[in-house]
Design an enzyme around this catalytic site. Structure first.
Site, short mmCIF file in Angstrom:
data_model
loop_
_atom_site.label_atom_id
_atom_site.label_comp_id
_atom_site.label_asym_id
_atom_site.label_seq_id
_atom_site.Cartn_x
_atom_site.Cartn_y
_atom_site.Cartn_z
N HIS A 200 69.85 3.53 79.38
CA HIS A 200 69.39 2.51 78.43
C HIS A 200 70.43 1.42 78.23
CE1 HIS A 200 72.11 3.88 75.26
NE2 HIS A 200 71.81 5.12 75.64
N GLU B 202 69.18 12.27 75.07
CA GLU B 202 70.63 12.36 75.21
C GLU B 202 71.11 13.74 74.77
OE1 GLU B 202 73.32 12.00 76.51
OE2 GLU B 202 74.08 10.03 75.91
#
Length: 207
Positions: A11, A89
């Protein structure tokens, strides 16, 4: 048979990346720079002439928004997309939301370094990279890899550590090797896979 193309993108910069905070499963948005990074990734992929058939992302805003910006930049907004927590994550547990310098002051440089850069030692209440691999890799094998092997050009927008889990498998890296791998925000990695799922070709796209 179509080329078996898999593209991985971390990202774009998030608000907490900018503030030097441990993020994990917390859900900050992209910064203006992060938006620009995602759009630039889309432009790079468009210049490659890639047309995605499927896309995967995590359950977190920063990855989802990165994916949307990439596909928007490419004019491919309609690509079927799957969101799954398996691509989230690494969970930093009690470190989440803390400034990294403050964490070092609280626990010591050595301890924080161990939590960040060892493969199998988790911070309090969180995951080690090994835990993240155990969560992410089965999803890759069961859901993502079959798409690639069918010849579907596949995009994954996720996070530094969930992508490390995939890269470790794709590139057959040791735990020590993958811990040293740094992934830049918004930087696409293009893999071409052989029929046996090994990597035939790898390229890092840079502006």
């Amino acid at each position: 048979m179509s080329d078996r193309i898999l593209v991985l993108v971390r990202h774009g910069q998030s608000e907490w990346n900018l503030k030097n905070l441990f993020t994990g499963w917390r859900d900050p948005d992209l910064t203006e720079q992060g938006v620009s990074e995602a759009k630039r990734a889309g432009a790079l992929l468009k210049a490659e002439g890639l047309k995605f058939d499927v896309a995967f992302t995590s359950d977190l805003t920063r990855a989802q928004k990165t994916l949307g910006l990439i596909l928007g930049e490419m004019g491919q907004e309609g690509v079927p997309t799957t969101r799954n927590v398996a691509l989230n994550e690494r969970d930093y547990g009690d470190l989440a939301g803390l400034n990294k310098d403050d964490a070092r002051a609280k626990w010591g440089d050595d301890q924080v370094h161990i939590w960040r850069r060892s493969y199998d030692i988790a911070p309090p209440g969180g995951e080690s990279l090994r835990d993240t691999v155990a969560r992410t890799l089965p999803y890759y094998v069961q859901e993502i890899l079959p798409c690639v092997l069918r010849g579907q050009t596949t995009l994954v927008a996720a996070h530094g550590n969930s992508l490390r889990a995939l890269i470790m498998t794709l590139e057959k890296l040791s735990p020590e090797g993958i811990m040293k791998r740094e992934l830049n925000t918004g930087a696409p990695i293009v893999y071409k896979l052989a029929a046996d799922s090994t990597v035939a070709e790898k390229r890092d796209l840079v502006a």
